[in-house]
Design a protein around this motif. Sequence first.
Motif, PDB file in Angstrom:
ATOM      1  N   VAL A  31       0.824  -1.217   0.000  1.00  0.00           N
ATOM      2  CA  VAL A  31       0.000   0.000   0.000  1.00  0.00           C
ATOM      3  C   VAL A  31       0.859   1.269   0.000  1.00  0.00           C
ATOM      4  O   VAL A  31       0.349   2.370   0.196  1.00  0.00           O
ATOM      5  CB  VAL A  31      -0.984   0.010   1.205  1.00  0.00           C
ATOM      6  N   SER A  32       2.144   1.115  -0.250  1.00  0.00           N
ATOM      7  CA  SER A  32       3.090   2.227  -0.125  1.00  0.00           C
ATOM      8  C   SER A  32       2.803   3.380  -1.083  1.00  0.00           C
ATOM      9  O   SER A  32       3.118   4.527  -0.766  1.00  0.00           O
ATOM     10  CB  SER A  32       4.527   1.737  -0.310  1.00  0.00           C
ATOM     11  N   GLU A  33       2.222   3.104  -2.240  1.00  0.00           N
ATOM     12  CA  GLU A  33       1.936   4.191  -3.176  1.00  0.00           C
ATOM     13  C   GLU A  33       0.653   4.932  -2.814  1.00  0.00           C
ATOM     14  O   GLU A  33       0.446   6.049  -3.275  1.00  0.00           O
ATOM     15  CB  GLU A  33       1.863   3.650  -4.601  1.00  0.00           C
ATOM     16  N   GLN A  34      -0.192   4.314  -1.993  1.00  0.00           N
ATOM     17  CA  GLN A  34      -1.460   4.924  -1.609  1.00  0.00           C
ATOM     18  C   GLN A  34      -1.402   5.600  -0.237  1.00  0.00           C
ATOM     19  O   GLN A  34      -2.163   6.516   0.034  1.00  0.00           O
ATOM     20  CB  GLN A  34      -2.572   3.860  -1.584  1.00  0.00           C
ATOM     21  N   LEU A  35      -0.541   5.098   0.635  1.00  0.00           N
ATOM     22  CA  LEU A  35      -0.452   5.601   2.004  1.00  0.00           C
ATOM     23  C   LEU A  35       0.974   6.024   2.324  1.00  0.00           C
ATOM     24  O   LEU A  35       1.921   5.352   1.919  1.00  0.00           O
ATOM     25  CB  LEU A  35      -0.855   4.507   3.003  1.00  0.00           C
ATOM     26  N   VAL A  36       1.111   7.080   3.083  1.00  0.00           N
ATOM     27  CA  VAL A  36       2.441   7.493   3.514  1.00  0.00           C
ATOM     28  C   VAL A  36       2.768   6.948   4.900  1.00  0.00           C
ATOM     29  O   VAL A  36       3.911   7.006   5.329  1.00  0.00           O
ATOM     30  CB  VAL A  36       2.604   9.033   3.513  1.00  0.00           C
ATOM     31  N   ILE A  37       1.772   6.396   5.589  1.00  0.00           N
ATOM     32  CA  ILE A  37       1.978   5.968   6.976  1.00  0.00           C
ATOM     33  C   ILE A  37       2.453   4.527   7.118  1.00  0.00           C
ATOM     34  O   ILE A  37       2.895   4.131   8.189  1.00  0.00           O
ATOM     35  CB  ILE A  37       0.704   6.173   7.819  1.00  0.00           C
ATOM     36  N   THR A  38       2.351   3.730   6.061  1.00  0.00           N
ATOM     37  CA  THR A  38       2.805   2.340   6.131  1.00  0.00           C
ATOM     38  C   THR A  38       3.104   1.833   4.733  1.00  0.00           C
ATOM     39  O   THR A  38       2.676   2.430   3.741  1.00  0.00           O
ATOM     40  CB  THR A  38       1.759   1.449   6.849  1.00  0.00           C
ATOM     41  N   ASP A  39       3.824   0.717   4.654  1.00  0.00           N
ATOM     42  CA  ASP A  39       4.167   0.127   3.364  1.00  0.00           C
ATOM     43  C   ASP A  39       3.295  -1.064   2.990  1.00  0.00           C
ATOM     44  O   ASP A  39       2.982  -1.260   1.825  1.00  0.00           O
ATOM     45  CB  ASP A  39       5.632  -0.339   3.364  1.00  0.00           C
ATOM     46  N   CYS A  40       2.949  -1.885   3.988  1.00  0.00           N
ATOM     47  CA  CYS A  40       2.243  -3.136   3.691  1.00  0.00           C
ATOM     48  C   CYS A  40       1.080  -3.364   4.638  1.00  0.00           C
ATOM     49  O   CYS A  40       1.160  -3.033   5.821  1.00  0.00           O
ATOM     50  CB  CYS A  40       3.192  -4.331   3.819  1.00  0.00           C
ATOM     51  N   PHE A  41       0.043  -3.977   4.101  1.00  0.00           N
ATOM     52  CA  PHE A  41      -1.061  -4.505   4.886  1.00  0.00           C
ATOM     53  C   PHE A  41      -1.004  -6.015   4.805  1.00  0.00           C
ATOM     54  O   PHE A  41      -0.764  -6.573   3.725  1.00  0.00           O
ATOM     55  CB  PHE A  41      -2.421  -4.093   4.320  1.00  0.00           C
ATOM     56  N   VAL A  42      -1.241  -6.661   5.922  1.00  0.00           N
ATOM     57  CA  VAL A  42      -1.482  -8.101   5.944  1.00  0.00           C
ATOM     58  C   VAL A  42      -2.917  -8.242   6.427  1.00  0.00           C
ATOM     59  O   VAL A  42      -3.291  -7.670   7.447  1.00  0.00           O
ATOM     60  CB  VAL A  42      -0.517  -8.836   6.899  1.00  0.00           C
ATOM     61  N   ILE A  43      -3.715  -8.976   5.672  1.00  0.00           N
ATOM     62  CA  ILE A  43      -5.124  -9.178   6.029  1.00  0.00           C
ATOM     63  C   ILE A  43      -5.358 -10.678   6.152  1.00  0.00           C
ATOM     64  O   ILE A  43      -4.991 -11.448   5.265  1.00  0.00           O
ATOM     65  CB  ILE A  43      -6.063  -8.578   4.973  1.00  0.00           C
ATOM     66  N   ALA A  44      -5.956 -11.067   7.275  1.00  0.00           N
ATOM     67  CA  ALA A  44      -6.243 -12.487   7.528  1.00  0.00           C
ATOM     68  C   ALA A  44      -7.570 -12.576   8.261  1.00  0.00           C
ATOM     69  O   ALA A  44      -8.002 -11.621   8.907  1.00  0.00           O
ATOM     70  CB  ALA A  44      -5.130 -13.101   8.373  1.00  0.00           C
ATOM     71  N   SER A  45      -8.207 -13.730   8.173  1.00  0.00           N
ATOM     72  CA  SER A  45      -9.475 -13.886   8.880  1.00  0.00           C
ATOM     73  C   SER A  45      -9.546 -15.230   9.575  1.00  0.00           C
ATOM     74  O   SER A  45      -8.775 -16.144   9.298  1.00  0.00           O
ATOM     75  CB  SER A  45     -10.660 -13.691   7.928  1.00  0.00           C
ATOM     76  N   ALA A  46     -10.524 -15.307  10.489  1.00  0.00           N
ATOM     77  CA  ALA A  46     -10.754 -16.514  11.279  1.00  0.00           C
ATOM     78  C   ALA A  46     -12.257 -16.628  11.547  1.00  0.00           C
ATOM     79  O   ALA A  46     -12.966 -15.619  11.553  1.00  0.00           O
ATOM     80  CB  ALA A  46      -9.986 -16.435  12.598  1.00  0.00           C
ATOM     81  N   PRO A  47     -12.727 -17.847  11.800  1.00  0.00           N
ATOM     82  CA  PRO A  47     -14.170 -18.048  11.964  1.00  0.00           C
ATOM     83  C   PRO A  47     -14.730 -17.658  13.328  1.00  0.00           C
ATOM     84  O   PRO A  47     -15.941 -17.568  13.487  1.00  0.00           O
ATOM     85  CB  PRO A  47     -14.345 -19.551  11.718  1.00  0.00           C
ATOM     86  N   ASN A  48     -13.870 -17.415  14.324  1.00  0.00           N
ATOM     87  CA  ASN A  48     -14.381 -17.064  15.655  1.00  0.00           C
ATOM     88  C   ASN A  48     -13.376 -16.190  16.398  1.00  0.00           C
ATOM     89  O   ASN A  48     -12.214 -16.098  16.016  1.00  0.00           O
ATOM     90  CB  ASN A  48     -14.739 -18.325  16.459  1.00  0.00           C
ATOM     91  N   GLU A  49     -13.860 -15.572  17.482  1.00  0.00           N
ATOM     92  CA  GLU A  49     -13.037 -14.631  18.233  1.00  0.00           C
ATOM     93  C   GLU A  49     -11.825 -15.299  18.875  1.00  0.00           C
ATOM     94  O   GLU A  49     -10.752 -14.712  18.953  1.00  0.00           O
ATOM     95  CB  GLU A  49     -13.868 -13.939  19.323  1.00  0.00           C
ATOM     96  N   ARG A  50     -12.003 -16.524  19.319  1.00  0.00           N
ATOM     97  CA  ARG A  50     -10.896 -17.229  19.963  1.00  0.00           C
ATOM     98  C   ARG A  50      -9.738 -17.443  18.985  1.00  0.00           C
ATOM     99  O   ARG A  50      -8.574 -17.257  19.330  1.00  0.00           O
ATOM    100  CB  ARG A  50     -11.399 -18.560  20.513  1.00  0.00           C
ATOM    101  N   GLN A  51     -10.072 -17.823  17.764  1.00  0.00           N
ATOM    102  CA  GLN A  51      -9.016 -18.033  16.780  1.00  0.00           C
ATOM    103  C   GLN A  51      -8.396 -16.705  16.355  1.00  0.00           C
ATOM    104  O   GLN A  51      -7.189 -16.643  16.110  1.00  0.00           O
ATOM    105  CB  GLN A  51      -9.546 -18.799  15.568  1.00  0.00           C
ATOM    106  N   VAL A  52      -9.195 -15.653  16.283  1.00  0.00           N
ATOM    107  CA  VAL A  52      -8.629 -14.328  16.003  1.00  0.00           C
ATOM    108  C   VAL A  52      -7.546 -14.026  17.033  1.00  0.00           C
ATOM    109  O   VAL A  52      -6.432 -13.609  16.697  1.00  0.00           O
ATOM    110  CB  VAL A  52      -9.718 -13.227  16.006  1.00  0.00           C
ATOM    111  N   GLY A  53      -7.856 -14.278  18.309  1.00  0.00           N
ATOM    112  CA  GLY A  53      -6.889 -14.026  19.378  1.00  0.00           C
ATOM    113  C   GLY A  53      -5.632 -14.865  19.246  1.00  0.00           C
ATOM    114  O   GLY A  53      -4.517 -14.369  19.460  1.00  0.00           O
ATOM    115  N   ALA A  54      -5.791 -16.138  18.885  1.00  0.00           N
ATOM    116  CA  ALA A  54      -4.631 -17.015  18.722  1.00  0.00           C
ATOM    117  C   ALA A  54      -3.744 -16.542  17.571  1.00  0.00           C
ATOM    118  O   ALA A  54      -2.515 -16.556  17.672  1.00  0.00           O
ATOM    119  CB  ALA A  54      -5.096 -18.456  18.477  1.00  0.00           C
ATOM    120  N   ILE A  55      -4.364 -16.108  16.495  1.00  0.00           N
ATOM    121  CA  ILE A  55      -3.604 -15.596  15.349  1.00  0.00           C
ATOM    122  C   ILE A  55      -2.831 -14.344  15.744  1.00  0.00           C
ATOM    123  O   ILE A  55      -1.632 -14.213  15.461  1.00  0.00           O
ATOM    124  CB  ILE A  55      -4.539 -15.324  14.148  1.00  0.00           C
ATOM    125  N   VAL A  56      -3.511 -13.425  16.425  1.00  0.00           N
ATOM    126  CA  VAL A  56      -2.876 -12.173  16.854  1.00  0.00           C
ATOM    127  C   VAL A  56      -1.682 -12.464  17.767  1.00  0.00           C
ATOM    128  O   VAL A  56      -0.605 -11.894  17.592  1.00  0.00           O
ATOM    129  CB  VAL A  56      -3.907 -11.258  17.556  1.00  0.00           C
TER     130      VAL A  56
END
Length: 133
Positions: A31-56
Amino acid sequence: MVATHDARELALVAANAAADKKASDVIVLDVSEQLVITDCFVIASAPNERQVGAIVDNVEEKMRDAGTKPVRREGAREGRWVLLDFVDVVVHVQHADERAFYGLERLWKDCPRIEFDPSPAVAEPGGNDGRPT
């Protein structure tokens, strides 16, 4: 301007950490050409809140091992959409419902994707690599 080599490498560390905890549809965007505040986004998903927490938790651990820690962490209490800001890399871990609703990859569709091929899981002692036999 494209994302720096270091930012790309850190983004791949984060993406692999998410994939290690069974995150679904992990993508890495430059995203470096669109944003000056960061270079990359990583986007991931999980089916429930518990797994979101484990991933984080795993992303934070692997990024710490790579020599960086988040300067900001938002949404962890609710566990529906957690944002980890590592300055050059921002990681979004979303519950699958939030991901479908907000569609970050649609918003950033003009940004180039960084090739990401999850590292194979390390085999457990005794030869069981977690796959059914």
